[in-house]
Design an enzyme around this catalytic site. Structure first.
Site, PDB file in Angstrom:
ATOM      1  N   CYS A  60      47.448  35.416  38.183  1.00  0.00           N
ATOM      2  CA  CYS A  60      47.868  36.659  38.815  1.00  0.00           C
ATOM      3  C   CYS A  60      47.081  37.831  38.226  1.00  0.00           C
ATOM      4  O   CYS A  60      46.979  37.968  37.002  1.00  0.00           O
ATOM      5  CB  CYS A  60      49.363  36.835  38.594  1.00  0.00           C
ATOM      6  SG  CYS A  60      49.981  38.492  38.873  1.00  0.00           S
ATOM      7  N   GLU A  61      46.529  38.667  39.086  1.00  0.00           N
ATOM      8  CA  GLU A  61      45.733  39.792  38.590  1.00  0.00           C
ATOM      9  C   GLU A  61      46.598  40.897  37.989  1.00  0.00           C
ATOM     10  O   GLU A  61      46.075  41.787  37.329  1.00  0.00           O
ATOM     11  CB  GLU A  61      44.866  40.361  39.711  1.00  0.00           C
ATOM     12  CG  GLU A  61      45.620  41.054  40.819  1.00  0.00           C
ATOM     13  CD  GLU A  61      44.695  41.626  41.882  1.00  0.00           C
ATOM     14  OE1 GLU A  61      45.069  42.631  42.498  1.00  0.00           O
ATOM     15  OE2 GLU A  61      43.597  41.066  42.106  1.00  0.00           O
ATOM     16  N   HIS A  62      47.898  40.828  38.200  1.00  0.00           N
ATOM     17  CA  HIS A  62      48.779  41.863  37.664  1.00  0.00           C
ATOM     18  C   HIS A  62      49.239  41.575  36.239  1.00  0.00           C
ATOM     19  O   HIS A  62      49.382  42.499  35.438  1.00  0.00           O
ATOM     20  CB  HIS A  62      50.005  42.035  38.571  1.00  0.00           C
ATOM     21  CG  HIS A  62      49.655  42.420  39.970  1.00  0.00           C
ATOM     22  ND1 HIS A  62      50.229  41.839  41.082  1.00  0.00           N
ATOM     23  CD2 HIS A  62      48.751  43.319  40.441  1.00  0.00           C
ATOM     24  CE1 HIS A  62      49.706  42.370  42.174  1.00  0.00           C
ATOM     25  NE2 HIS A  62      48.818  43.270  41.814  1.00  0.00           N
ATOM     26  N   HIS A  63      49.496  40.303  35.941  1.00  0.00           N
ATOM     27  CA  HIS A  63      50.008  39.951  34.614  1.00  0.00           C
ATOM     28  C   HIS A  63      49.168  38.899  33.904  1.00  0.00           C
ATOM     29  O   HIS A  63      49.460  38.553  32.760  1.00  0.00           O
ATOM     30  CB  HIS A  63      51.457  39.441  34.717  1.00  0.00           C
ATOM     31  CG  HIS A  63      52.385  40.408  35.387  1.00  0.00           C
ATOM     32  ND1 HIS A  63      52.755  40.287  36.709  1.00  0.00           N
ATOM     33  CD2 HIS A  63      52.971  41.534  34.928  1.00  0.00           C
ATOM     34  CE1 HIS A  63      53.562  41.277  37.040  1.00  0.00           C
ATOM     35  NE2 HIS A  63      53.705  42.060  35.984  1.00  0.00           N
ATOM     36  N   GLN A  89      47.890  36.030  45.843  1.00  0.00           N
ATOM     37  CA  GLN A  89      47.873  34.903  46.768  1.00  0.00           C
ATOM     38  C   GLN A  89      47.395  35.329  48.151  1.00  0.00           C
ATOM     39  O   GLN A  89      46.664  34.590  48.825  1.00  0.00           O
ATOM     40  CB  GLN A  89      49.262  34.274  46.852  1.00  0.00           C
ATOM     41  CG  GLN A  89      49.311  33.032  47.727  1.00  0.00           C
ATOM     42  CD  GLN A  89      50.649  32.329  47.669  1.00  0.00           C
ATOM     43  OE1 GLN A  89      51.328  32.352  46.649  1.00  0.00           O
ATOM     44  NE2 GLN A  89      51.042  31.704  48.756  1.00  0.00           N
ATOM     45  N   HIS A 130      54.573  31.337  41.300  1.00  0.00           N
ATOM     46  CA  HIS A 130      53.985  32.377  40.464  1.00  0.00           C
ATOM     47  C   HIS A 130      54.757  32.459  39.146  1.00  0.00           C
ATOM     48  O   HIS A 130      55.952  32.770  39.141  1.00  0.00           O
ATOM     49  CB  HIS A 130      54.032  33.729  41.182  1.00  0.00           C
ATOM     50  CG  HIS A 130      53.160  33.776  42.399  1.00  0.00           C
ATOM     51  ND1 HIS A 130      52.085  34.636  42.506  1.00  0.00           N
ATOM     52  CD2 HIS A 130      53.193  33.069  43.556  1.00  0.00           C
ATOM     53  CE1 HIS A 130      51.500  34.454  43.684  1.00  0.00           C
ATOM     54  NE2 HIS A 130      52.159  33.505  44.329  1.00  0.00           N
ATOM     55  N   CYS A 164      54.597  34.678  37.022  1.00  0.00           N
ATOM     56  CA  CYS A 164      55.072  36.031  36.732  1.00  0.00           C
ATOM     57  C   CYS A 164      56.506  36.215  37.233  1.00  0.00           C
ATOM     58  O   CYS A 164      57.233  37.078  36.736  1.00  0.00           O
ATOM     59  CB  CYS A 164      54.155  37.088  37.343  1.00  0.00           C
ATOM     60  SG  CYS A 164      53.924  36.953  39.122  1.00  0.00           S
TER      61      CYS A 164
END
Length: 205
Positions: free
Chosen positions: A94-97, A135, A163, A165
């Site tokens: 995940c590019e956020h976490h 995704q 995910h 996250c």
């Protein structure tokens, strides 16, 4: 930022990437921030191991899907129906976490005189999976790369993924699955083709 580091081999000064030492030093900072001691015996080799693992986990930045999809075959004996490769496992982040996304992809296309080697479809999934992702973006990237390179009558992509996250932090809901789809060409304009795609994925056709 993606354009800065894409398509350059790791270690190339033109890429703007940090050195191996800088990457390892960054891991040591994170270990200290987490509350541990990077100098204790069990963590002495961890920075090097993490840097090596990241090189593999994010190797998709150094691969171009067009290179993988470049070779096609025209001797298909007139075959023009759905080609489907389903249940392609992948692991992304995940590019956020920067925590794992674990899932499987189903990819289909309608040939327009040319076909791909089946392993190349799985390779494209892996290339985009080995990058920081959402995704939704990954689903669209897979479809777009096949559509632009092969020029088929249509492409269909479905991704089902869990995910971490959501499972490990925040709402902490284990086992929930996210499903995304992208359709191009005939799969987008002809509902019957979408139905056939879905039916084949679910093993009823």
């Amino acid at each position: 930022m993606d354009a800065v580091i894409k398509n350059f081999p790791i270690g190339d000064d033109k890429s703007g990437r940090p050195s191996q030492k800088e990457a390892e030093d960054a891991v040591r900072v994170l270990l200290r921030w987490a509350g541990d001691d990077p100098e204790r015996e069990g963590l002495l080799d961890t920075p090097a191991r993490v840097a090596k693992a990241y090189r593999e986990l994010f190797s998709g930045y150094d691969q171009d899907p067009e290179d993988v999809l470049g070779r096609t075959f025209e001797e298909v004996a007139g075959y023009d129906d759905i080609v489907l490769v389903k249940d392609i496992p992948f692991y992304s982040h995940c590019e956020h976490h920067m925590v794992p996304i674990i899932g499987r992809a189903h990819v289909a296309y309608l040939p327009n005189g040319r076909v791909l080697g089946l392993s190349k479809i799985a390779r494209v999934v892996e290339i985009f999976g080995r990058r920081l992702q959402t995704q939704e973006t990954m689903t669209a990237q897979i479809a777009s790369s096949i559509d632009e390179t092969l020029r088929p009558r249509g492409v269909a992509v479905m991704i089902e993924a869990e995910h971490m996250c959501m499972a490990m932090r925040g709402i902490q809901k284990q086992g929930s699955t996210t499903l995304t789809t992208t359709f191009t060409g005939a799969f987008k304009t002809e509902p019957a083709e979408q139905v056939r795609f879905m039916t084949m994925i679910r093993g009823r056709g």
